[in-house]
Design a protein around this motif. Sequence first.
Motif, PDB file in Angstrom:
ATOM      1  N   THR A   1       8.466  -7.277   6.731  1.00 53.04           N
ATOM      2  CA  THR A   1       8.183  -6.852   5.295  1.00 53.04           C
ATOM      3  C   THR A   1       6.747  -6.189   5.479  1.00 53.04           C
ATOM      4  OG1 THR A   1       8.999  -8.513   4.091  1.00 53.04           O
ATOM      5  CG2 THR A   1       7.287  -7.455   2.889  1.00 53.04           C
TER       6      THR A   1
ATOM      7  N   ARG B   1       2.178   0.611   3.667  1.00 58.30           N
ATOM      8  CA  ARG B   1       2.710   1.733   4.535  1.00 58.30           C
ATOM      9  C   ARG B   1       2.523   3.056   3.870  1.00 58.30           C
ATOM     10  NH1 ARG B   1       8.309  -0.013   2.428  1.00 58.30           N
ATOM     11  NH2 ARG B   1       8.386  -0.301   4.692  1.00 58.30           N
TER      12      ARG B   1
ATOM     13  N   ASP C   1       3.936   1.338   9.079  1.00 58.43           N
ATOM     14  CA  ASP C   1       3.941   0.328   8.393  1.00 58.43           C
ATOM     15  C   ASP C   1       2.922  -0.914   8.769  1.00 58.43           C
ATOM     16  OD1 ASP C   1       6.149   1.387   7.066  1.00 58.43           O
ATOM     17  OD2 ASP C   1       7.461  -0.070   7.519  1.00 58.43           O
TER      18      ASP C   1
ATOM     19  N   SER D   1       3.223   9.835   1.129  1.00 58.54           N
ATOM     20  CA  SER D   1       3.278   8.554   0.323  1.00 58.54           C
ATOM     21  C   SER D   1       2.260   7.605   0.905  1.00 58.54           C
ATOM     22  CB  SER D   1       4.453   8.198  -0.247  1.00 58.54           C
ATOM     23  OG  SER D   1       5.156   7.507   0.938  1.00 58.54           O
TER      24      SER D   1
ATOM     25  N   ARG E   1       1.796   3.418   0.102  1.00 59.96           N
ATOM     26  CA  ARG E   1       2.167   2.103  -0.876  1.00 59.96           C
ATOM     27  C   ARG E   1       1.663   0.768  -0.571  1.00 59.96           C
ATOM     28  NH1 ARG E   1       7.300   2.386  -3.456  1.00 59.96           N
ATOM     29  NH2 ARG E   1       8.429   4.380  -3.271  1.00 59.96           N
TER      30      ARG E   1
ATOM     31  N   GLY F   1       2.810  -2.653  -0.986  1.00 57.83           N
ATOM     32  CA  GLY F   1       3.900  -3.439  -1.304  1.00 57.83           C
ATOM     33  C   GLY F   1       4.976  -2.541  -1.540  1.00 57.83           C
ATOM     34  N   ASP F   2       5.459  -2.457  -2.896  1.00 52.93           N
ATOM     35  CA  ASP F   2       6.511  -1.530  -3.459  1.00 52.93           C
ATOM     36  C   ASP F   2       5.845  -0.468  -4.675  1.00 52.93           C
ATOM     37  OD1 ASP F   2       6.145  -3.219  -5.611  1.00 52.93           O
ATOM     38  OD2 ASP F   2       8.139  -4.061  -5.705  1.00 52.93           O
ATOM     39  N   VAL F   3       4.442  -0.471  -4.421  1.00 50.49           N
ATOM     40  CA  VAL F   3       3.862   0.261  -5.536  1.00 50.49           C
ATOM     41  C   VAL F   3       3.481   1.435  -4.758  1.00 50.49           C
ATOM     42  CG1 VAL F   3       2.010   0.533  -7.203  1.00 50.49           C
ATOM     43  CG2 VAL F   3       2.888  -1.599  -6.885  1.00 50.49           C
ATOM     44  N   GLU F   4       4.025   2.709  -5.214  1.00 50.67           N
ATOM     45  CA  GLU F   4       3.303   3.907  -5.026  1.00 50.67           C
ATOM     46  C   GLU F   4       2.201   4.530  -5.670  1.00 50.67           C
ATOM     47  OE1 GLU F   4       2.711   7.539  -3.315  1.00 50.67           O
ATOM     48  OE2 GLU F   4       4.534   6.529  -2.593  1.00 50.67           O
TER      49      GLU F   4
ATOM     50  N   ARG G   1      -5.032  -6.780  -5.834  1.00 53.23           N
ATOM     51  CA  ARG G   1      -4.037  -6.923  -4.620  1.00 53.23           C
ATOM     52  C   ARG G   1      -4.581  -6.602  -3.283  1.00 53.23           C
ATOM     53  NH1 ARG G   1       1.771  -4.583  -6.005  1.00 53.23           N
ATOM     54  NH2 ARG G   1       2.137  -5.604  -3.993  1.00 53.23           N
TER      55      ARG G   1
ATOM     56  N   ASP H   1      -3.147  -8.919  -1.300  1.00 54.40           N
ATOM     57  CA  ASP H   1      -1.901  -8.676  -0.418  1.00 54.40           C
ATOM     58  C   ASP H   1      -2.635  -8.227   1.041  1.00 54.40           C
ATOM     59  OD1 ASP H   1      -0.496  -9.543  -2.506  1.00 54.40           O
ATOM     60  OD2 ASP H   1       0.179  -7.400  -2.765  1.00 54.40           O
TER      61      ASP H   1
END
Length: 255
Positions: free
Chosen positions: A2, A6, A30, A64, A66, A68-71, A87, A162
């Motif tokens: 995970t 990234r 990543d 892009s 990010r 986590g999963d937030v762009e 975060r 995070d």
Amino acid sequence: MTAAARVVDAAKVYGSGETEVRALDGVSVDFPAAGFTAIMGPSGSGKSTLMHCAAGLDTLTSGSARIGDVELSGLTDKQLTVLRRERIGFVFQSFNLVPTLTVRENITLPRDLSGRPADPEWIDALVDVVGLRDRLHHRPSELSGGQQQRVAVARALAGRPDVVFADEPTGNLDSRSGAEVLGLLGRAVHEMGRTAVMVTHDPVAAAHADEVLFLADGRLVDRMPEPTAERVLDRMKAFDGRAPGARRTPQEVGP
């Protein structure tokens, strides 16, 4: 594995025409969760720009970023502020402590400003990890540089972020204090499950990471798992022969 953060096809361009500077040129990487990544490269390689864009402190020209999963590119300024507060943790070379606040107040400041007080048990654990229990009521001027940076690390971790982004965190410290701060970042990753991304020019500092990424002229050119100071130094020496006139970013132009 995970990714806590990234970037994909990240490009950052300053200026235009003859004055154009391509600080990042199609970087994809990543930063694994619960991992400690160091970013290295010559002056002007784009390492600070990469960290700033990955952390939402600067915006990409294209590509892009990010958390986590937030762009990040889809967020408003207010949403970015909230995301960084909730975060992300930051550690800078210059400590950035508030001189009128005590050690404890500096550690909890970001949480206090957010209106969501930090977990007392977590803060208590952090105080022990950074070894400052007997300094909690002191102010920054009463601390050594190494102690101030330990406060900054604890502050960065206070909200259980995070990712912690550290920009030359040992740049103003002697070797012993620097090793203590790097050890703290390592413990935060390996014992507390946090993620750390560090920009550094120091091979000894980079050797504390799980992996080193090498940038040159805005591109990712190599990566080294399980680094040692000697191997990192040898890799950095290879940059000494790069062509004259290599691009330099506004953030990385030095004296």
